[in-house]
Motif scaffolding. Structure first.
Motif, PDB file in Angstrom:
ATOM      1  N   THR A 393       0.833  -1.206   0.000  1.00  0.00           N
ATOM      2  CA  THR A 393       0.000   0.000   0.000  1.00  0.00           C
ATOM      3  C   THR A 393       0.865   1.253   0.000  1.00  0.00           C
ATOM      4  O   THR A 393       0.581   2.224  -0.710  1.00  0.00           O
ATOM      5  N   LEU A 394       1.935   1.234   0.794  1.00  0.00           N
ATOM      6  CA  LEU A 394       2.847   2.376   0.800  1.00  0.00           C
ATOM      7  C   LEU A 394       3.461   2.594  -0.573  1.00  0.00           C
ATOM      8  O   LEU A 394       3.559   3.733  -1.046  1.00  0.00           O
ATOM      9  N   LEU A 395       3.872   1.507  -1.217  1.00  0.00           N
ATOM     10  CA  LEU A 395       4.436   1.640  -2.550  1.00  0.00           C
ATOM     11  C   LEU A 395       3.388   2.137  -3.546  1.00  0.00           C
ATOM     12  O   LEU A 395       3.702   2.903  -4.470  1.00  0.00           O
ATOM     13  N   GLY A 396       2.141   1.730  -3.338  1.00  0.00           N
ATOM     14  CA  GLY A 396       1.066   2.251  -4.179  1.00  0.00           C
ATOM     15  C   GLY A 396       0.890   3.740  -4.004  1.00  0.00           C
ATOM     16  O   GLY A 396       0.688   4.480  -4.975  1.00  0.00           O
ATOM     17  N   LEU A 397       1.007   4.201  -2.757  1.00  0.00           N
ATOM     18  CA  LEU A 397       0.908   5.645  -2.503  1.00  0.00           C
ATOM     19  C   LEU A 397       2.059   6.400  -3.163  1.00  0.00           C
ATOM     20  O   LEU A 397       1.872   7.515  -3.656  1.00  0.00           O
ATOM     21  N   VAL A 398       3.255   5.802  -3.157  1.00  0.00           N
ATOM     22  CA  VAL A 398       4.390   6.432  -3.832  1.00  0.00           C
ATOM     23  C   VAL A 398       4.056   6.666  -5.306  1.00  0.00           C
ATOM     24  O   VAL A 398       4.381   7.720  -5.872  1.00  0.00           O
ATOM     25  N   ALA A 414       7.564  14.469  -1.164  1.00  0.00           N
ATOM     26  CA  ALA A 414       7.333  13.822   0.122  1.00  0.00           C
ATOM     27  C   ALA A 414       7.486  12.307   0.037  1.00  0.00           C
ATOM     28  O   ALA A 414       7.979  11.674   0.978  1.00  0.00           O
ATOM     29  N   VAL A 415       7.043  11.717  -1.072  1.00  0.00           N
ATOM     30  CA  VAL A 415       7.065  10.248  -1.158  1.00  0.00           C
ATOM     31  C   VAL A 415       8.343   9.711  -1.796  1.00  0.00           C
ATOM     32  O   VAL A 415       8.587   8.502  -1.740  1.00  0.00           O
ATOM     33  N   GLU A 416       9.160  10.571  -2.379  1.00  0.00           N
ATOM     34  CA  GLU A 416      10.401  10.067  -2.976  1.00  0.00           C
ATOM     35  C   GLU A 416      11.307   9.391  -1.950  1.00  0.00           C
ATOM     36  O   GLU A 416      11.806   8.281  -2.202  1.00  0.00           O
ATOM     37  N   PRO A 417      11.553   9.986  -0.781  1.00  0.00           N
ATOM     38  CA  PRO A 417      12.369   9.271   0.208  1.00  0.00           C
ATOM     39  C   PRO A 417      11.696   7.996   0.715  1.00  0.00           C
ATOM     40  O   PRO A 417      12.383   7.025   1.049  1.00  0.00           O
ATOM     41  N   LEU A 418      10.379   7.974   0.764  1.00  0.00           N
ATOM     42  CA  LEU A 418       9.664   6.779   1.210  1.00  0.00           C
ATOM     43  C   LEU A 418       9.891   5.620   0.245  1.00  0.00           C
ATOM     44  O   LEU A 418      10.225   4.498   0.654  1.00  0.00           O
ATOM     45  N   GLY A 419       9.738   5.878  -1.049  1.00  0.00           N
ATOM     46  CA  GLY A 419       9.939   4.820  -2.029  1.00  0.00           C
ATOM     47  C   GLY A 419      11.362   4.288  -2.016  1.00  0.00           C
ATOM     48  O   GLY A 419      11.591   3.069  -2.097  1.00  0.00           O
ATOM     49  N   SER A 420      12.350   5.197  -1.887  1.00  0.00           N
ATOM     50  CA  SER A 420      13.742   4.752  -1.889  1.00  0.00           C
ATOM     51  C   SER A 420      14.086   3.987  -0.616  1.00  0.00           C
ATOM     52  O   SER A 420      14.872   3.027  -0.646  1.00  0.00           O
ATOM     53  N   ALA A 421      13.507   4.376   0.520  1.00  0.00           N
ATOM     54  CA  ALA A 421      13.772   3.672   1.775  1.00  0.00           C
ATOM     55  C   ALA A 421      13.255   2.236   1.720  1.00  0.00           C
ATOM     56  O   ALA A 421      13.922   1.296   2.188  1.00  0.00           O
ATOM     57  N   ILE A 422      12.070   2.061   1.157  1.00  0.00           N
ATOM     58  CA  ILE A 422      11.535   0.700   1.018  1.00  0.00           C
ATOM     59  C   ILE A 422      12.388  -0.105   0.048  1.00  0.00           C
ATOM     60  O   ILE A 422      12.651  -1.298   0.257  1.00  0.00           O
ATOM     61  N   LYS A 423      12.841   0.543  -1.025  1.00  0.00           N
ATOM     62  CA  LYS A 423      13.669  -0.138  -2.027  1.00  0.00           C
ATOM     63  C   LYS A 423      14.949  -0.684  -1.401  1.00  0.00           C
ATOM     64  O   LYS A 423      15.332  -1.842  -1.657  1.00  0.00           O
ATOM     65  N   TYR A 424      15.615   0.104  -0.591  1.00  0.00           N
ATOM     66  CA  TYR A 424      16.928  -0.280  -0.073  1.00  0.00           C
ATOM     67  C   TYR A 424      16.872  -0.951   1.302  1.00  0.00           C
ATOM     68  O   TYR A 424      17.811  -1.670   1.669  1.00  0.00           O
ATOM     69  N   PHE A 425      15.793  -0.722   2.049  1.00  0.00           N
ATOM     70  CA  PHE A 425      15.748  -1.217   3.430  1.00  0.00           C
ATOM     71  C   PHE A 425      14.419  -1.918   3.726  1.00  0.00           C
ATOM     72  O   PHE A 425      13.891  -1.822   4.823  1.00  0.00           O
ATOM     73  N   ARG A 426      13.925  -2.652   2.774  1.00  0.00           N
ATOM     74  CA  ARG A 426      12.636  -3.314   2.935  1.00  0.00           C
ATOM     75  C   ARG A 426      12.583  -4.229   4.159  1.00  0.00           C
ATOM     76  O   ARG A 426      11.550  -4.274   4.849  1.00  0.00           O
ATOM     77  N   PRO A 427      13.642  -4.971   4.493  1.00  0.00           N
ATOM     78  CA  PRO A 427      13.558  -5.832   5.675  1.00  0.00           C
ATOM     79  C   PRO A 427      13.199  -5.073   6.949  1.00  0.00           C
ATOM     80  O   PRO A 427      12.537  -5.640   7.835  1.00  0.00           O
ATOM     81  N   GLU A 428      13.608  -3.831   7.087  1.00  0.00           N
ATOM     82  CA  GLU A 428      13.255  -3.066   8.278  1.00  0.00           C
ATOM     83  C   GLU A 428      11.753  -2.775   8.324  1.00  0.00           C
ATOM     84  O   GLU A 428      11.163  -2.694   9.402  1.00  0.00           O
ATOM     85  N   PHE A 429      11.149  -2.620   7.161  1.00  0.00           N
ATOM     86  CA  PHE A 429       9.702  -2.427   7.108  1.00  0.00           C
ATOM     87  C   PHE A 429       8.987  -3.758   7.359  1.00  0.00           C
ATOM     88  O   PHE A 429       7.979  -3.806   8.073  1.00  0.00           O
ATOM     89  N   GLU A 430       9.517  -4.818   6.788  1.00  0.00           N
ATOM     90  CA  GLU A 430       8.895  -6.132   6.977  1.00  0.00           C
ATOM     91  C   GLU A 430       8.942  -6.558   8.438  1.00  0.00           C
ATOM     92  O   GLU A 430       8.047  -7.276   8.907  1.00  0.00           O
ATOM     93  N   ALA A 431       9.950  -6.114   9.177  1.00  0.00           N
ATOM     94  CA  ALA A 431      10.063  -6.479  10.597  1.00  0.00           C
ATOM     95  C   ALA A 431       8.920  -5.909  11.421  1.00  0.00           C
ATOM     96  O   ALA A 431       8.648  -6.406  12.530  1.00  0.00           O
ATOM     97  N   GLY A 432       8.231  -4.905  10.899  1.00  0.00           N
ATOM     98  CA  GLY A 432       7.121  -4.310  11.630  1.00  0.00           C
ATOM     99  C   GLY A 432       5.762  -4.879  11.266  1.00  0.00           C
ATOM    100  O   GLY A 432       4.732  -4.367  11.735  1.00  0.00           O
ATOM    101  N   ILE A 433       5.751  -5.925  10.438  1.00  0.00           N
ATOM    102  CA  ILE A 433       4.489  -6.564  10.063  1.00  0.00           C
ATOM    103  C   ILE A 433       4.168  -7.658  11.072  1.00  0.00           C
ATOM    104  O   ILE A 433       4.920  -8.626  11.225  1.00  0.00           O
ATOM    105  N   ALA A 434       3.074  -7.503  11.774  1.00  0.00           N
ATOM    106  CA  ALA A 434       2.692  -8.462  12.819  1.00  0.00           C
ATOM    107  C   ALA A 434       2.015  -9.683  12.205  1.00  0.00           C
ATOM    108  O   ALA A 434       1.474  -9.616  11.097  1.00  0.00           O
ATOM    109  N   PRO A 435       2.045 -10.811  12.915  1.00  0.00           N
ATOM    110  CA  PRO A 435       1.264 -11.960  12.450  1.00  0.00           C
ATOM    111  C   PRO A 435      -0.195 -11.568  12.281  1.00  0.00           C
ATOM    112  O   PRO A 435      -0.705 -10.682  12.981  1.00  0.00           O
ATOM    113  N   ALA A 436      -0.878 -12.234  11.371  1.00  0.00           N
ATOM    114  CA  ALA A 436      -2.246 -11.850  11.038  1.00  0.00           C
ATOM    115  C   ALA A 436      -3.146 -11.772  12.262  1.00  0.00           C
ATOM    116  O   ALA A 436      -3.999 -10.888  12.381  1.00  0.00           O
TER     117      ALA A 436
END
Length: 451
Positions: A393-398, A414-436
């Motif tokens: 969803t975040l990438l969709g917003l980008v 505003a979203v340019e740094p967001l897209g690049s952060a996910i591109k290079y550091f996606r595991p840090e974002f994935e670490a915040g995804i809780a079990p369903a």
């Protein structure tokens, strides 16, 4: 604030031949007032422009020099000047200096206004002559109280010396200059929002066309230029096109010098006048001194919070618009920020997007609703309560908030740094995804920005 010269450790002194913007600076950091400025060849370029050049000649010289806007967009200055109407019957025109420097991590214009206020005034005087504008405004960020004080004093000095006001230098040309402090909105950095604010209106960007050159302040032709851009004009007029072009490094498509800097946990954070084409590695290692002991460089932004993140391996990129574009982002303001290895990218992006969401003017739906949505998702991920699909969803917003999708450039930046952060550091974002089973339902998440 640190300001050094071309060589590390001040081995090379600043000079008029190599440092057109900063060679007049005092070592004690105090402002250079009129007498000292004129003793350092100040207003000589203005005298040359008034005595030896016509308006079209000034415009053509700036165009031939390849001067581009220094506020972040990089539009050719001479081309912008050429958009002003030629009709002599239009006797009311305005020149606006965009001094609303609110880009996070950027302070270059502040240094120029506080320490070299007459350089800006001389640049505006020459520009006004070229554009046939009879009145100018310096639209200043309201928090820059020292800059306001120094600019107002410099304006009064110039008036008393016959360099502003009626019949300047006996030419018959009149130019009044006013310092106008803004109310403190990031969006005022967009030129048409700035114009609305100057007129006393809400600071919303205007539809373009018509462009300010045709319909600007109070419906009259208006040219808007950045502080650093205008401060380049005197040297170009005084020393010529070939000299100005020779300042840039081989390979650079941008001409002249640029105020560049580095902040973050570097050993020597500061601001330096350097030639376009210098590598980011030179800026980072030779001038900023590299990272402080105990820290490693994780990522960096080349020019303000609205530019994309890059990695240490990108430091060999040349610092000019095309050089930074080759590694996937924009030059921006040229003041870089180092992100050290102790920083969590999700937390950093949440903080950034909260700022951008708060500063949105709210005029168009993608920006007004999309940026708070990104904040909501980032807060959830930061707290470990993200859901499957949140990153997508975040990438969709980008994509939805990218260039050409919104009324102005606020949301794409505003979203340019967001897209690049996910591109290079996606595991840090994935670490915040809780079990369903543990994820917080979307309606239970806070939506208010800045709470």
């Amino acid at each position: 604030m640190t300001l050094t010269s071309f060589g590390p450790a001040n081995r090379i002194k600043r000079s008029a031949e190599t440092h057109p913007l900063t060679w007049r600076l005092r070592d004690d950091g105090e402002a250079v007032w009129l007498d000292e400025y004129q003793a350092k060849n100040g207003y000589a370029a203005a005298r040359k422009a008034f005595a030896e050049m016509d308006q079209d000649g000034i415009v053509q010289t700036v165009k031939d020099a390849g001067l581009k806007g220094r506020g972040g967009a990089g539009f050719p200055t001479g081309v912008k000047w050429g958009l002003m109407p030629k009709d002599e019957s239009i006797n009311i025109r305005y020149l606006l200096c965009n001094a609303d420097e609110m880009e996070p991590n950027t302070w270059k214009d502040r240094m120029l206004m506080e320490q070299l206020p007459h350089l800006l005034i001389e640049g505006m005087l020459i520009s006004a002559r070229a554009l046939k504008t009879y009145r100018g405004y310096i639209f200043l960020r309201g928090e820059y109280t020292t800059a306001a004080k120094h600019l107002n004093r410099a304006v009064e000095e110039a008036k008393a010396a016959g360099l502003l006001g009626k019949n300047i230098l006996g030419s018959g040309f009149d130019f009044e200059l006013f310092v106008h402090t803004g109310a403190g909105r990031y969006i005022c950095g967009e030129e048409t929002a700035l114009i609305n604010s100057l007129e006393g209106r809400r600071a919303n960007p205007r539809s373009k066309p018509p462009f300010p050159a045709a319909v600007g302040v109070w419906g009259k032709p208006t040219c808007v230029n950045n502080v650093e851009t205008l401060c380049n004009v005197p040297a170009i007029i005084a020393d010529g096109v070939d000299w100005y072009k020779s300042l840039a490094r081989d390979g650079s498509e941008d001409m002249g010098t640029k105020l560049m800097g580095f902040s973050g946990k570097v050993k020597n954070p500061g601001l330096w006048e350097l030639p376009f084409g210098v590598t980011a590695r030179e800026l980072f290692e030779d001038y900023a001194g590299g990272m402080r002991d105990g820290y490693k460089l994780k990522a960096w932004q080349p020019g303000g919070a609205g530019t994309g993140f890059l990695l240490p391996e990108h430091l060999d990129a040349q610092m000019y618009a095309g050089g930074i574009a080759k590694v996937g982002t924009r030059m921006g303001t040229g003041l870089a920020m180092a992100v050290d290895d102790s920083i969590n990218m999700v937390s950093l992006l949440r903080n950034m997007e909260e700022f951008f969401a708060r500063e949105s003017c709210g005029f168009c739906t993608p920006c007004r609703d999309g940026l708070p949505w990104s904040v909501k998702l980032l807060r959830a991920i930061e707290s470990g309560q993200g859901r499957e699909g949140d990153i997508e969803t975040l990438l969709g917003l980008v994509g939805f908030l990218g260039p050409g999708k919104t009324f102005c450039a606020h949301a794409p930046g505003a979203v340019e740094p967001l897209g690049s952060a996910i591109k290079y550091f996606r595991p840090e974002f994935e670490a915040g995804i809780a079990p369903a089973s543990a994820a917080v339902p979307p309606l239970a998440r806070p939506i208010v920005v800045g709470a």
